[in-house]
Design a protein around this motif. Sequence first.
Motif, mmCIF file in Angstrom:
data_model
loop_
_atom_site.group_PDB
_atom_site.id
_atom_site.type_symbol
_atom_site.label_atom_id
_atom_site.label_comp_id
_atom_site.label_asym_id
_atom_site.label_seq_id
_atom_site.Cartn_x
_atom_site.Cartn_y
_atom_site.Cartn_z
ATOM 1 N N ASP A 31 0.768 -1.270 -0.126
ATOM 2 C CA ASP A 31 0.045 0.085 -0.129
ATOM 3 C C ASP A 31 0.901 1.393 -0.071
ATOM 4 N N PRO A 32 0.704 2.096 -0.939
ATOM 5 C CA PRO A 32 1.703 3.344 -1.169
ATOM 6 C C PRO A 32 1.489 4.035 0.097
ATOM 7 N N GLY A 33 0.274 4.199 0.776
ATOM 8 C CA GLY A 33 0.279 4.843 2.085
ATOM 9 C C GLY A 33 0.956 4.461 3.232
ATOM 10 N N TRP A 34 1.517 3.342 3.290
ATOM 11 C CA TRP A 34 2.688 2.949 4.283
ATOM 12 C C TRP A 34 4.109 2.583 3.737
ATOM 13 N N PRO A 35 4.905 2.598 5.006
ATOM 14 C CA PRO A 35 6.200 2.530 4.219
ATOM 15 C C PRO A 35 6.258 1.052 3.757
#
Length: 292
Positions: A31-35
């Motif tokens: 998920d690009p919202g997380w590292p």
Amino acid sequence: MIEVRILRDAAEADAFRIATFPSFRHWLDFDPGWPAPIAVGTRMGGEMSGLALATPCDDGTADLLSVYCVPDRRRRGLAAALLEQLESECRARGLSALKGTYMTGQPATQAFEGLLAHRGFAPPELRMLVVRATLSSIAPAPWIQPRRLPSGYEIVPWVSLSPALRGELATSHSADPWIAPDLVPFDFEEGIDPVTSTALLVKGNVRGWCLNHAVGGVLRYTCAFVHPRLQRLGRVLWLYRAAVERMPGAGFDTGMWTIPVWHCGHANFAREHMAPYAVFFGETRGFRKALA
Ligand SMILES: CC(C)(COP(=O)(O)OP(=O)(O)OC[C@H]1O[C@@H](n2cnc3c(N)ncnc32)[C@H](O)[C@@H]1OP(=O)(O)O)[C@@H](O)C(=O)NCCC(=O)NCCS
């Protein structure tokens, strides 16, 4: 033929999802919202054979979440190869250490500890005692038998505390600190079980608490503490009793107590008086390897 490679997107990682715990599988969504996780997969003869999964932490280290090798490919060096690649990817990302925790008493504990030693990790350190008990296994324990609260004491649901009582607790601690830094109740309130989580009032003020969370259908006793003056009197047991009494009403049959070993009195109590009534008694250990 053995293939070991860094997994860089969800499509590539899809076949490896079953090789980690359900609660960690979301990391393989990339998920690009997380590292981005650090995931290394291995295949033998084209078949998924193992996975090592870690996540970067804010302190510049990485947490090893899991390492797994399919049963019929074990003892061929696959997990060692996974960790070697994972460590080198961590170095490439500038991470200074690979660390984590695990629970003893599991079928693969010996293999995992052997693997850590093989890869040059420092000897694991004891962190927490873990006691798992069912309502029936704990029923005969002397310390769980009902007792009347002495006058001046009251047990109330944690969620019922007024802002004034919460404020008094914070003020009392600031005036003369008495709460163990790792057991501050305000740090554990998110997602508590409202039925079994309670506060101990002494002459109307909060001087103890037991905050619990539902984890996979089990009630985890996450944070239990009483004022140091009450500790020798075993007052935390009043909170345990209250929570155990409320467990059936909250839909729990099994409880899990996690006790940091640096709380010596509590840890000794767990070893002597809780372990005999446990369906599982183990410990968590921490491991670490510097990645110079
Ligand atoms: C732990 C596990 C990943 C090891 O995988 P593996 O591919 O068999 O391990 P390797 O073949 O790379 O072993 C490397 C070294 O680890 C040690 N080791 C591995 N399995 C071992 C065992 N059963 N007993 C003792 N040491 C063991 C050895 O030192 C071994 O080197 P050697 O074979 O030259 O003696 C595997 O047993 C597994 O998947 N277990 C289930 C998942 C799990 O519980 N993971 C740990 C917590 S997330």
